[in-house]
Design a protein around this motif. Structure first.
Motif, short mmCIF file in Angstrom:
data_model
loop_
_atom_site.label_atom_id
_atom_site.label_comp_id
_atom_site.label_asym_id
_atom_site.label_seq_id
_atom_site.Cartn_x
_atom_site.Cartn_y
_atom_site.Cartn_z
N UNK A 251 0.83 -1.21 0.00
CA UNK A 251 0.00 0.00 0.00
C UNK A 251 0.86 1.26 0.00
N UNK A 252 1.94 1.23 0.78
CA UNK A 252 2.82 2.39 0.83
C UNK A 252 3.48 2.63 -0.53
N UNK A 257 4.07 5.81 -5.43
CA UNK A 257 4.26 5.88 -6.88
C UNK A 257 3.06 6.50 -7.58
N UNK A 258 1.87 6.33 -7.05
CA UNK A 258 0.71 7.01 -7.63
C UNK A 258 0.87 8.52 -7.52
N UNK A 259 1.45 8.97 -6.41
CA UNK A 259 1.70 10.40 -6.24
C UNK A 259 2.77 10.89 -7.22
N UNK A 282 6.66 14.89 2.11
CA UNK A 282 5.52 14.40 1.32
C UNK A 282 5.48 12.88 1.32
N UNK A 283 6.64 12.24 1.17
CA UNK A 283 6.69 10.77 1.19
C UNK A 283 6.22 10.23 2.53
N UNK A 284 6.65 10.87 3.61
CA UNK A 284 6.27 10.41 4.94
C UNK A 284 4.76 10.54 5.15
N UNK A 285 4.19 11.63 4.67
CA UNK A 285 2.76 11.83 4.81
C UNK A 285 1.99 10.79 4.01
N UNK A 286 2.44 10.52 2.81
CA UNK A 286 1.78 9.51 1.97
C UNK A 286 1.86 8.15 2.64
N UNK A 287 3.04 7.81 3.17
CA UNK A 287 3.21 6.51 3.83
C UNK A 287 2.29 6.40 5.05
N UNK A 291 -0.71 3.62 5.53
CA UNK A 291 -0.66 2.64 6.62
C UNK A 291 -1.96 2.61 7.43
N UNK A 292 -2.64 3.74 7.51
CA UNK A 292 -3.86 3.79 8.33
C UNK A 292 -5.12 3.69 7.50
#
Length: 293
Positions: A251-252, A257-259, A282-287, A291-292
């Motif tokens: 999912x991460x 990659x979609x972003x 931005x990567x951390x926010x997406x991850x 995850x949630x």
């Protein structure tokens, strides 16, 4: 210095020697990617299993990208096929072998998936890929990305048919995204991975540098981006049939990659030399969101 945390049962990850685990982890760390940090969400056995799979992929990819004649590269890849064959016969000769063997046995990894990755690297090693036909394009994506996914989902914790579908679609989505943002970088290496049929449809030259400066590249990029989105959606649908916890890394990766793909679409392909990237926050926010979710 690498410090290994023991498992709750008092053993080391995968039951391997700490020195072997540290050597494999060093391959990941020295690659300069964020892969190692991304795998921190996995428990130790699965994390080091993924490190071993990544180290294998990294080293065979280096063969394809190294200087040398096609014949020399193919011989070195043949040596890797023999090495994988020895692992499945139970023979391990060095640290990576020993951790890979433990990973294969623990998670039931399939030999044909390792060989498919090597076959994909051989496609690059035999000479620059330039405007492949659609069938070859899809085969390349399967070998260098979806095959890695088929290995990975088992290490993540799901060996179901649905997990294989995740690997099929997510691998293609990730690889198409990489191809679309690396058009100029690949051209510098004499490579052009975009399908010949699409290039011809929009009057894009079937040469690496010619394609980079063609007006029709924008249309080619839009169509391939649409395909990637289709694969992202199909991967997400397959994930809903899988073990939710096991699919966390998938999912991460999918969300990240979609972003990247969305950012590439906003930029377009009129200046492919401007490579799209995401900031670390931005990567951390997406991850976190993936995850949630």
């Amino acid at each position: 210095m690498v410090f290994l945390r023991a498992r709750h049962d008092g053993g080391t990850p995968l039951g391997c020697d700490p020195a072997d685990l540290a050597e494999v982890e060093a391959v990941v760390r020295d690659s300069g990617t964020s892969f190692g940090k991304g795998m921190q969400i996995l428990p130790p056995d699965r994390r080091y299993g993924m490190y071993a799979v990544y180290a294998f992929c990294r080293l065979v990819d280096d063969v394809a990208d190294d200087d040398g004649t096609p014949q020399d590269k193919c011989q070195r890849l043949d040596a890797w096929r023999e090495r994988i064959g020895r692992l499945y016969a139970g023979e391990a000769q060095d640290a990576l072998d020993r951790v890979l063997l433990a990973t294969i046995r623990t998670f039931g990894l399939r030999q044909e998936d390792f060989n498919a990755v090597i076959d994909g690297m051989e496609m690059d090693a035999r000479g620059p890929i330039v405007a492949p036909d659609e069938a070859t394009f899809d085969l390349y994506c399967d070998r260098v990305a979806s095959a890695v996914g088929r290995l990975s989902v088992r290490v993540f914790g799901d060996s179901s048919a649905a997990a294989d579908r995740v690997a099929f679609h997510l691998g293609r989505a990730l690889q198409i995204t990489n191809i679309l943002r690396d058009v100029a970088e690949d051209a510098q290496r004499g490579r052009l991975y975009l399908p010949a049929e699409l290039l011809a449809r929009f009057d894009v030259p079937l040469t690496p540098q010619g394609a980079c400066h063609a007006e029709g590249l924008e249309s080619v990029g839009r169509i391939l981006a649409g395909r990637a989105h289709d694969h992202f959606r199909a991967a997400a649908a397959a994930m809903r049939q899988c073990d939710r916890r096991a699919m966390r890394p998938a999912r991460v990766m999918g969300a990240t990659y979609a972003a990247i793909l969305a950012a590439q679409e906003r930029q377009g392909w009129r200046h492919p030399e401007c490579r799209v990237s995401l900031s670390r926050p931005r990567k951390l926010l997406i991850a976190a969101r993936a995850l949630v979710s």
